[in-house]
Write a protein that holds these residues in place. Structure first.
Motif, PDB file in Angstrom:
ATOM      1  N   VAL A  54      -3.997   8.206  -8.336  1.00 34.26           N
ATOM      2  CA  VAL A  54      -5.102   8.287  -7.375  1.00 34.26           C
ATOM      3  C   VAL A  54      -4.547   8.361  -5.966  1.00 34.26           C
ATOM      4  N   ALA A  55      -3.586   7.485  -5.653  1.00 36.69           N
ATOM      5  CA  ALA A  55      -2.995   7.469  -4.322  1.00 36.69           C
ATOM      6  C   ALA A  55      -2.334   8.803  -4.009  1.00 36.69           C
ATOM      7  N   SER A  56      -1.601   9.334  -4.979  1.00 43.14           N
ATOM      8  CA  SER A  56      -0.908  10.606  -4.766  1.00 43.14           C
ATOM      9  C   SER A  56      -1.895  11.735  -4.509  1.00 43.14           C
ATOM     10  N   ARG A  57      -2.979  11.774  -5.283  1.00 43.56           N
ATOM     11  CA  ARG A  57      -3.957  12.851  -5.081  1.00 43.56           C
ATOM     12  C   ARG A  57      -4.649  12.724  -3.736  1.00 43.56           C
ATOM     13  N   ALA A  58      -4.808  11.485  -3.256  1.00 41.34           N
ATOM     14  CA  ALA A  58      -5.434  11.276  -1.949  1.00 41.34           C
ATOM     15  C   ALA A  58      -4.439  11.427  -0.806  1.00 41.34           C
ATOM     16  N   GLY A  59      -3.156  11.572  -1.131  1.00 38.69           N
ATOM     17  CA  GLY A  59      -2.150  11.770  -0.098  1.00 38.69           C
ATOM     18  C   GLY A  59      -1.709  10.507   0.606  1.00 38.69           C
ATOM     19  N   VAL A  60      -1.796   9.354  -0.087  1.00 42.56           N
ATOM     20  CA  VAL A  60      -1.361   8.092   0.500  1.00 42.56           C
ATOM     21  C   VAL A  60      -0.456   7.366  -0.493  1.00 42.56           C
ATOM     22  N   SER A  61       0.118   6.255  -0.058  1.00 40.74           N
ATOM     23  CA  SER A  61       0.954   5.461  -0.943  1.00 40.74           C
ATOM     24  C   SER A  61       0.094   4.519  -1.783  1.00 40.74           C
TER      25      SER A  61
END
Length: 249
Positions: A54-61
């Motif tokens: 989820v974090a990766s798809r949202a562009g965050v850690s």
């Protein structure tokens, strides 16, 4: 001698502008995380979705995700509230201000549900709950409280409105509400299972299905004897709720 100062049109951000941009980005992150989570939960299910995905798809850690949502369960609850549960206040307000018959209100209810939930990614949440409810009892109780109970209450209010106005007969509101919601559940299951694999043009049109269900719900399947306008009684037990008929709607 030419000036070494940057031209007025320079795009180099000032410290204040950069800080403002970071602040706007920070404010957008919860929404971006919820959108990414919705997509992954619908694609993979709750159990198979990992928070780092989820974090990766949202562009965050992953650490940033946990700043906003302390666990995957809380992230899922926020997704449900954002896409479904948070809409009930709006829908209740629309019910209060609606001008028209109870039949018209029921038609409007289906139309709004399809446009805002049924044909969107959010409809996949219901399929997820049906598939995984037994494995996550806490989330199932949450969904029951936040979605199923408010939906049942809203539908009972619509049916009661028709009874109070004399448009509908006295009905078993709880069970007829399940009849009303049944095609919604079918459409959500269809969209995210068999329907996703059926080639376009196979003949199934959700809007026509909703219209057909409404006609059957409001007018019944039995034809009234000529000239009487009365639908023959169904052979139900005395304890069973009476059937819907065209003569009482």
């Amino acid at each position: 001698m030419p000036s070494s100062a940057p031209p007025p049109s320079s795009t180099v951000p000032t410290g204040a502008a950069a800080a403002s941009k970071r602040e706007r980005r920070k404010e957008a992150r919860p929404g971006e995380l919820l959108e990414a989570a919705l997509e992954l939960f619908v694609e993979k299910g709750f159990a198979a979705t990992r928070v780092d995905e989820v974090a990766s798809r949202a562009g965050v850690s992953k650490g940033t995700l946990f700043l906003y949502f302390p666990s995957k369960e809380e992230l899922f609850k926020a997704v449900v509230r954002e896409n479904i549960a948070g809409r009930f206040a709006e829908w209740n307000d629309e019910l209060e201000s609606f001008e028209g018959s109870a039949s018209d209100l029921l038609r409007y209810c289906y139309k709004v549900w399809w446009e805002r939930i049924g044909c969107t990614k959010a409809s996949g949440i219901t399929k997820l709950m049906i598939s995984e409810a037994q494995n996550f009892p806490e989330l199932t109780l949450f969904y029951q409280h936040e979605v199923i109970q408010p939906a049942q209450a809203l539908l009972r209010r619509i049916l009661q409105r028709g009874i109070d106005s004399g448009e509908f007969r006295a009905l078993d509101l709880t069970h007829v509400a399940y009849v009303v919601v049944a095609p919604m559940i079918f459409l959500m299951m269809w969209k995210h299972s068999v329907g996703a694999c059926v080639p376009e043009g196979a003949g199934f049109v959700p809007e026509k299905y909703i219209a057909a269900h409404l006609e059957a719900l409001l007018h019944g399947l039995c034809a009234a004897p000529h000239g009487t306008g009365v639908v023959p009684a169904s052979p139900l037990s005395p304890s069973s709720p009476p059937p819907l008929s065209s003569s009482s709607l």
